[in-house]
Design a protein around this motif. Structure first.
Motif, mmCIF file in Angstrom:
data_model
loop_
_atom_site.group_PDB
_atom_site.id
_atom_site.type_symbol
_atom_site.label_atom_id
_atom_site.label_comp_id
_atom_site.label_asym_id
_atom_site.label_seq_id
_atom_site.Cartn_x
_atom_site.Cartn_y
_atom_site.Cartn_z
ATOM 1 N N GLU A 143 45.541 14.564 -14.930
ATOM 2 C CA GLU A 143 44.885 15.771 -14.431
ATOM 3 C C GLU A 143 43.420 15.527 -14.096
ATOM 4 O OE1 GLU A 143 45.686 18.505 -17.592
ATOM 5 O OE2 GLU A 143 47.584 19.202 -16.705
ATOM 6 N N ALA A 144 42.853 14.460 -14.657
ATOM 7 C CA ALA A 144 41.450 14.121 -14.376
ATOM 8 C C ALA A 144 41.340 13.013 -13.337
ATOM 9 C CB ALA A 144 40.758 13.700 -15.680
ATOM 10 N N ALA A 145 42.381 12.815 -12.549
ATOM 11 C CA ALA A 145 42.383 11.727 -11.557
ATOM 12 C C ALA A 145 41.250 11.865 -10.552
ATOM 13 C CB ALA A 145 43.731 11.686 -10.830
ATOM 14 N N ASP A 146 40.835 13.097 -10.252
ATOM 15 C CA ASP A 146 39.732 13.288 -9.303
ATOM 16 C C ASP A 146 38.446 12.661 -9.828
ATOM 17 O OD1 ASP A 146 40.659 15.410 -7.065
ATOM 18 O OD2 ASP A 146 41.638 15.838 -8.965
ATOM 19 N N LYS A 163 31.583 6.549 -11.399
ATOM 20 C CA LYS A 163 32.172 7.691 -12.107
ATOM 21 C C LYS A 163 31.083 8.650 -12.596
ATOM 22 C CE LYS A 163 35.162 6.819 -15.318
ATOM 23 N NZ LYS A 163 35.823 6.124 -16.458
ATOM 24 N N ALA A 164 30.036 8.085 -13.182
ATOM 25 C CA ALA A 164 28.945 8.922 -13.687
ATOM 26 C C ALA A 164 28.247 9.662 -12.555
ATOM 27 C CB ALA A 164 27.952 8.053 -14.458
ATOM 28 N N GLU A 165 28.069 8.980 -11.421
ATOM 29 C CA GLU A 165 27.420 9.615 -10.276
ATOM 30 C C GLU A 165 28.275 10.746 -9.719
ATOM 31 O OE1 GLU A 165 24.433 9.812 -7.001
ATOM 32 O OE2 GLU A 165 24.554 9.547 -9.183
ATOM 33 N N LEU A 166 29.568 10.548 -9.662
ATOM 34 C CA LEU A 166 30.464 11.590 -9.155
ATOM 35 C C LEU A 166 30.403 12.819 -10.057
ATOM 36 C CD1 LEU A 166 32.524 12.201 -6.938
ATOM 37 C CD2 LEU A 166 34.312 11.296 -8.440
ATOM 38 N N GLY A 206 17.572 12.948 3.800
ATOM 39 C CA GLY A 206 18.570 12.699 2.761
ATOM 40 C C GLY A 206 19.941 13.125 3.244
ATOM 41 N N ILE A 207 20.876 13.107 2.339
ATOM 42 C CA ILE A 207 22.219 13.563 2.685
ATOM 43 C C ILE A 207 22.626 14.653 1.704
ATOM 44 C CG2 ILE A 207 22.912 11.384 3.724
ATOM 45 C CD1 ILE A 207 24.351 10.684 1.166
ATOM 46 N N THR A 208 23.544 15.505 2.116
ATOM 47 C CA THR A 208 23.968 16.612 1.268
ATOM 48 C C THR A 208 24.747 16.091 0.065
ATOM 49 O OG1 THR A 208 26.069 16.922 2.406
ATOM 50 C CG2 THR A 208 24.150 18.082 3.307
ATOM 51 N N ASN A 209 24.859 16.926 -0.947
ATOM 52 C CA ASN A 209 25.677 16.566 -2.106
ATOM 53 C C ASN A 209 27.114 16.282 -1.685
ATOM 54 O OD1 ASN A 209 23.894 16.467 -4.170
ATOM 55 N ND2 ASN A 209 24.582 18.331 -5.194
ATOM 56 N N ALA A 210 27.609 17.097 -0.754
ATOM 57 C CA ALA A 210 28.994 16.903 -0.292
ATOM 58 C C ALA A 210 29.151 15.539 0.362
ATOM 59 C CB ALA A 210 29.378 18.010 0.684
ATOM 60 N N ASP A 211 28.143 15.126 1.143
ATOM 61 C CA ASP A 211 28.198 13.807 1.783
ATOM 62 C C ASP A 211 28.152 12.698 0.737
ATOM 63 O OD1 ASP A 211 28.334 14.894 4.303
ATOM 64 O OD2 ASP A 211 26.180 14.772 4.676
ATOM 65 N N LYS A 212 27.323 12.883 -0.274
ATOM 66 C CA LYS A 212 27.232 11.881 -1.338
ATOM 67 C C LYS A 212 28.548 11.767 -2.098
ATOM 68 C CE LYS A 212 22.237 12.115 -2.170
ATOM 69 N NZ LYS A 212 21.164 12.448 -3.149
ATOM 70 N N VAL A 257 33.437 8.722 -3.502
ATOM 71 C CA VAL A 257 34.904 8.662 -3.542
ATOM 72 C C VAL A 257 35.414 7.494 -2.694
ATOM 73 C CG1 VAL A 257 37.020 9.854 -2.842
ATOM 74 C CG2 VAL A 257 35.238 11.106 -4.074
ATOM 75 N N LEU A 258 34.830 7.309 -1.525
ATOM 76 C CA LEU A 258 35.229 6.182 -0.669
ATOM 77 C C LEU A 258 34.864 4.852 -1.319
ATOM 78 C CD1 LEU A 258 34.291 7.481 2.906
ATOM 79 C CD2 LEU A 258 36.449 7.711 1.667
#
Length: 624
Positions: free
Chosen positions: A164-167, A269-272, A366-372, A377-378
């Motif tokens: 369940e925590a795969a994301d 992982k920590a950054e995500l 800079g870049i948005t949080n969504a972009d980061k 993830v990539l």
């Protein structure tokens, strides 16, 4: 002798009569006799020369149309297909060895065998390798892993928490969802309960096998994205891993360990996690096409100043407090503001030239949080293409960062700027091992450069390579470039070109080799000025090193002075590494430093978009 000529007849009969015998004359000879009778010597000579010229032209090689050799292409991604797990193939020990003469199962049947009838109607899809592994495992281990008696075990619940925590590790929890049977059930329906538990057991094992496969090798096969990716896809023994998981003291931890191990993945992982906890915050927009040089006037200067005030360090803002206080939105980019911009550029690791171009704009906006989040993830997906555990001693080249880093004992020991391939000659993404260093190297010119760049010049000037001192071979034999008919040379021709060692050699003093089919290696270069640029995609695909002597010393385990001695001799020579070193010619637009701080880089080749499309295609295939 008598001569008979018939006008208007193509074949002229010439007969010579001796003692009443008439001999026919062949047409070619007849034509020659006719020419002798009716054409002047000058005419006959001209016509003979014309026929000889025609024969030479017919025998001469025909000019070849110039066709460029292009690099690999990006493809529409074809995702892995899911298959139905064939539970009928799971061997039944009761059927194969435990049936008596009357066809009855023995008394005291175990819970797994009691639940086995549920397999007949069970429909579960899995990756092909996962489907085979589950069948193989339960054929040799016909017992519950996640069930005890009539209940789901705590071990199963712990494993489900990981799924369940795969994301959190860059995967998608939706791919591994398993519903847990309710604790309460009708005790009079024991057989039905076992069937329910059997379905749960198989679904969880399939989800675990799918997770292990994805965590180990990634959801995407990089080689299907483009020919610029070159990885042997990992093939873990999932049946053995299921067995190991069933015996693990902490199956949740063992399952999580299928992901890449090491400080780099922990940092991602920590950054995500950190990014998901943040909101977007304030962001200053600056026009994408801005190019502001000292002395110019541009209304975007106001946005530049606002962005520096937001992004700049406290020290920078304190040192320039008067400038910020007095700035009233003027568009004139005077020297005072130029010095402020240079200070920001220096802090950002950019060339402090005062020019606000694409690189400075990216640092300011800079870049948005969504972009980061997307980049992280990539990066996690790409990290799965690399070895699960990176070697303590290695070289890591990150193309979007334009850096090459030598690691020793797991820590960065040397890092330098590099130049990588331009967009039309992209550097590949692959793993290899460094084997040797070549000093005062020859440059074997790649076929793409020979046919795309040299041949067009040689068709106009065949001696071009001779004058530059290049060596040319045709069919393996050394020849002068001026002796080749370059108009007949095209793709596939057996032509070789190399540049001997010299001060102007394209590879400079040395090259560091990790033999591969892409002819990519690290090397020196006479073009030192390119290292001062922020964007450094200028090569034909190889990696140019800012400090090649230092890198050569590290991989050979020697001193820079010793490297200089090898070069000073002026002779071409190769030195083998005593121990081969892994090298990763990688592509990460998000990557951590030794301190775990993740930096973000421009997507120089646009590969993030292609990887995102591949992941989307994979998720669509799994949900359909």
């Amino acid at each position: 002798m008598s001569i008979k000529i018939r006008a208007g007849v193509a074949l002229i009969a010439i007969a010579v009569t001796f003692t009443g015998v008439v001999a026919p004359t062949p047409p070619v000879q007849a034509q020659g006799l006719l020419d002798a009778l009716f054409k002047s010597p000058a005419q006959r000579k001209r016509e003979q020369q014309a026929r000889e010229q025609a024969r030479r032209e017919a025998a001469a090689p025909k000019p070849v149309k110039q066709v460029r050799i292009s690099g690999p292409s990006y493809r529409r991604y074809k995702a892995d297909s899911l298959v139905q797990v064939d539970f009928d193939k799971i061997a039944d020990p009761v059927v194969t060895a435990g049936i008596d003469d009357m066809g009855l199962a023995p008394l005291g049947i175990d819970p797994f065998s009691e639940g086995r009838p549920a397999l007949a109607g069970l429909s579960v899809r899995a990756l092909p390798e996962a489907a085979s592994a589950v069948v193989d495992y339960y054929s040799t281990h016909p017992a519950y892993v996640w069930v005890a008696g009539t209940a789901v075990t705590d071990r199963a619940r712990a494993v489900i928490e990981v799924l369940e925590a795969a994301d959190d590790v860059g995967l998608s929890a939706a791919d591994y969802r398993v519903d847990v049977p309710a604790d309460a059930f009708d005790v009079t329906q024991g057989t039905e309960r076992q069937k329910e538990l059997m379905a749960f057991e198989m679904k969880l094992s399939v989800a675990v096998a799918n997770y292990m496969l994805d965590a180990t090798r990634g959801r995407v096969d990089p080689n299907r994205i483009s020919g610029y990716h070159d990885f042997k896809r990992k093939s873990p023994d999932l049946a053995k891993q299921l067995e190991a998981l069933s015996k693990a003291s902490d199956p949740a931890e063992a399952l999580l360990a299928q992901n890449p191990q090491g400080a780099h993945f922990e940092a991602l992982k920590a950054e995500l996690k950190r990014l998901h906890a943040l909101d977007e915050g304030v962001r200053i927009e600056i026009a994408e096409n801005v190019l502001l040089k000292p002395g110019q006037s541009n209304p975007e200067l106001a946005n530049v100043m606002a962005a520096i005030e937001l992004k700049g360090s406290d020290a920078l803002k304190t040192d320039n407090a008067l400038i910020f206080a007095s700035y009233a939105g003027k568009p004139e980019y005077d020297q005072e503001l130029v010095e402020l911009v240079k200070g920001f550029q220096k802090e950002a690791g950019l060339k402090p030239d005062g020019v606000v171009g694409p690189a400075t704009r990216r640092a300011l906006v800079g870049i948005t949080n969504a972009d980061k989040i997307e980049k992280v993830v990539l990066a996690m997906e790409r990290a799965r293409w690399l070895p699960g555990v990176l070697a303590a001693r290695r070289v890591f080249i990150n193309q979007p960062a334009y850096t090459a880093t030598y690691f020793n004992e797991g820590k960065s020991d040397l890092s330098m700027r590099v130049v990588v391939g331009k967009r039309s000659n992209q550097t590949y993404f692959f793993d290899d091992t460094i084997e040797l260093v070549e000093f005062n190297p020859y440059w074997g010119v790649p076929q793409s450069i020979i046919f795309n760049e040299m041949v067009p010049k040689l068709r106009a000037d065949p001696s071009y390579l001779d004058r530059l001192g290049y060596e040319v071979t045709a069919g393996g034999k050394r020849v002068s470039s001026s002796n080749i008919n370059w108009s007949t040379v095209g793709r596939g021709s057996n032509i070789g070109v190399r540049q001997p060692p010299s001060g102007g050699n394209a590879l400079g003093e040395l090259k560091i080799l990790f033999p591969n089919s892409h002819a990519i290696y690290m090397h020196d270069t006479p073009s030192k000025s390119l290292f001062q640029r922020d964007t450094r995609a200028f090569s034909h695909g190889c990696i140019r090193l800012q400090d090649p002597r230092a890198m050569a010393a590290k991989v050979l385990g020697t001193s820079v002075g010793d490297i200089g001695s090898h070069i000073a001799g002026g002779q071409n020579k190769q030195v083998q590494l005593s121990t081969k070193i892994p090298v990763h010619v990688a592509y990460f637009t998000a990557w951590p430093d030794d301190n775990g701080t993740v930096a973000y880089f421009a997507d120089v080749y646009g590969r993030d978009g292609y990887l995102r499309k591949a992941i989307d295609a994979t998720e669509d295939a799994r949900s359909s």
